[in-house]
Write an enzyme that holds these catalytic residues in place. Sequence first.
Site, PDB file in Angstrom:
ATOM      1  N   ASP A  25       0.864  -1.170   0.000  1.00 42.38           N
ATOM      2  CA  ASP A  25       0.000   0.000   0.000  1.00 42.38           C
ATOM      3  C   ASP A  25       0.913   1.237   0.000  1.00 42.38           C
ATOM      4  OD1 ASP A  25      -2.152   1.683  -0.012  1.00 42.38           O
ATOM      5  OD2 ASP A  25      -3.209   0.734   1.643  1.00 42.38           O
TER       6      ASP A  25
HETATM    7  C1  BGC Z   1      -5.243   3.015   0.271  1.00 40.06           C
HETATM    8  C2  BGC Z   1      -5.482   1.890  -0.713  1.00 40.06           C
HETATM    9  C3  BGC Z   1      -5.448   2.416  -2.129  1.00 40.06           C
HETATM   10  C4  BGC Z   1      -4.142   3.138  -2.355  1.00 40.06           C
HETATM   11  C5  BGC Z   1      -3.995   3.671  -3.768  1.00 40.06           C
HETATM   12  C6  BGC Z   1      -4.048   3.872  -0.097  1.00 40.06           C
HETATM   13  O1  BGC Z   1      -4.003   5.016   0.680  1.00 40.06           O
HETATM   14  O2  BGC Z   1      -5.066   2.470   1.555  1.00 40.06           O
HETATM   15  O3  BGC Z   1      -6.700   1.253  -0.441  1.00 40.06           O
HETATM   16  O4  BGC Z   1      -5.600   1.359  -3.035  1.00 40.06           O
HETATM   17  O5  BGC Z   1      -4.054   4.223  -1.445  1.00 40.06           O
HETATM   18  O6  BGC Z   1      -4.828   4.724  -4.011  1.00 40.06           O
END
Ligand code: BGC
Length: 748
Positions: free
Chosen positions: A296
């Site tokens: 993430d």
């Molecule tokens: C979130 C994810 C997301 C990623 C990309 C992160 O802050 O936790 O769920 O897929 O950002 O946008």
Amino acid sequence: MKKGVYLIGGLLFALSVHAQTGTGKTKVAALLKQMTLDEKVGQMTQVTLGVVSTPEDGVLNPAALTKAVQEYKVGSILNATDHALSVDQWQKVQTLIQDEAARTRLKIPVIYGLDGIHGQTYTLDATLFPQNIAMAASRNPELAAIAAKVTARELRASGVRWNFAPVLDCGRQPLWSRFPETYGEDVYIGKTMGTAAIRAYEEDGLKNTTAVASCMKHYLAYSASRTGKDRTPIYLPEIELREYYLPQFRAAVKAGASTLMVNSSEINGEPVHASKYLLTDVLRKELGFEGVIVTDWEDIIRLHTRHNVAPTPRAAVAMAVNAGIDMSMVPMDFSFFVLLKEAVQKGEVPMSRIDDAVGRILLLKEKLGLFDNPYPEKAAAANFGRPEYQQQALQAAHEAMTLLKNEQDILPLRSNAKILVAGPAARSISALNGCWSYTWQGKDERWYPSGSKTIVDALTDRLGAANVRTTAVKGFDSPANYDSIALKAAAADVDAIVLCLGENAYAESPGNTMDLALPEEQQALARAAAGTGKPVILVLTEGRPRLITGIAPLMKGILLAYWSGRKTAEAVSDVLMGDYNPDGRLPYSYPRSMGEMVLYDRKPSEEIREIFNSDMTMNGYYPLYPFGWGLSYTRWTYGDLQLGSGKLTGNGKLTVSITVTNSGDRDGKHTVELFTRQHYASITPSMRRLRAFKKIFLKAGQSETVSFTLDRSDLAFVNAKLKTVTEPGEFDVLIGDKKAVFSYAAMP
Ligand code: BGC
């Protein structure tokens, strides 16, 4: 005869898929042999669009793009810069990126990923569906599949083939700001809806112009943070982890999910991005996951900067990659590229691990058809914004609506009723859609499609302007929306007040809350509305259950609308006016107070409330509304439960049937839910566990016999040795208020 033809057809299809994968693997192996270390490490690097674009949205910065793709050889880009772009803008962005990739030595295409969470978030005019929590209320996996299919089509139309969805985190902590992204507190619902979505995203193979690679997330137990604040520690015994949080991922791997994103947080002190046990031993070896593992946001460097388990940034990179990470969502710079290269050169990460990761990334690109044609596809573009999507979004919103209270049948309202529509959500669009709606936070209404309706709009369409009065104004937080004096004055000559309260949109940490109670100013409005003496119908648009215990008795009707996407307002109006008979069922236990966070699958010692020593009551589970609650405008009655046998043995099957009658005077849909309860087991058995559900439609007066088939896996649980077992003994099977008993024995 026909069956034979199908069988042969199916066999040929399976063989050809197998052969294609085989050829894909051979291609990938050949490519891998030609790659330099830089090229490999680049493939494992993912940066955000902002790194390669100008401050103007949707416009690439050619020099920055060249630097990312040529110099750092990035294999993947993600995200939007600020808000949704048009299909055309996305197609241009994708084309320029792939043009740049085509100028590299090996011409490896870039894979682009976006968060299409409840519809394609980041494309203007895309169709938004109910959030997962509302989808779970519909108890209709076909709808989850339809929503996923539309999302896939609209993503692919935008030239994007990787979706960071579905969220499979189990929603057992209602304070959590990402609760609306979950399918609620039950494991079985999470598995069923999640796998339906995954199959639909990836339907017919990833080369298909209507498919995208799915990304199950956030592995593992991200939702179980102790404080409920996003990205805060989880303390979880492994027995609980395996019982409530792992099964959804196990099922998703079986359903063929191509990629997985990791939980940003830590479990029992170990950041998941550094957990070789969870990423390699459990995920790869035990669950057999062969796809791509992506981090993430910024989560590798945070092993050093936030979690303090890696003494240097390079140690963080080595730790994560050795634990099993394939791709790093870096995403704001190229530090990962530099550090991983150094770590490999110093022997801190073996080349075999790099080849393994890059092989998986290349195979994903190959399966998605990116090597054949990385550009936006004409056939895909035609699938954007088809008229039927609106109808599908409406059906999903209809089936999500959950009627919590209907005192003296105040609902549906008369078709000539004169109403006052008030409250902060009455003229809001963002409070009906929630997170990941044209922007990350979903709050900025400038980007919503022009035809989006508010609840005031939808009720005015239905009842006529002369019958609808409102004190509400645009802007959830506008002081006028909380003006109880104006509300009282406006209520003077109406028949009823529709009071729209709840939560405005939020996503991730900005949605953290100190208190689950509905904010006091909203509760004050509810008391003022009730004080007028007019019947008040509370419409709640919210991502998580905000406590309403103090005001609920004052309300004649309560409709929980969640954040149900593009058609929320229409669905609310249809239910209030009786044009749609509600059938949603709560996917969580609606808590009564902060001290009443007991979930439906409680243990026997949570069922009781000890008063003094052995003096106790049986109301330990005392939510405001229980899991599965949801009223209808018709009456549903159940006949007695019929079991195929009183005994289930070994690998056998047990049939459970029940006759359901629509004994009211309106047609409607209804979900039959089957629970089991083991009487005695080596681990305290839950008071009930949902094992199956079926949604049916019956005309007024009609009956239908609904049958379920159980086997021993439906009775299984995780024992003290962390093994999933079914223990012999007596079981209750429970549907509605009906109960029957059977026994299970391993051997006849
Ligand atoms: C979130 C994810 C997301 C990623 C990309 C992160 O802050 O936790 O769920 O897929 O950002 O946008």
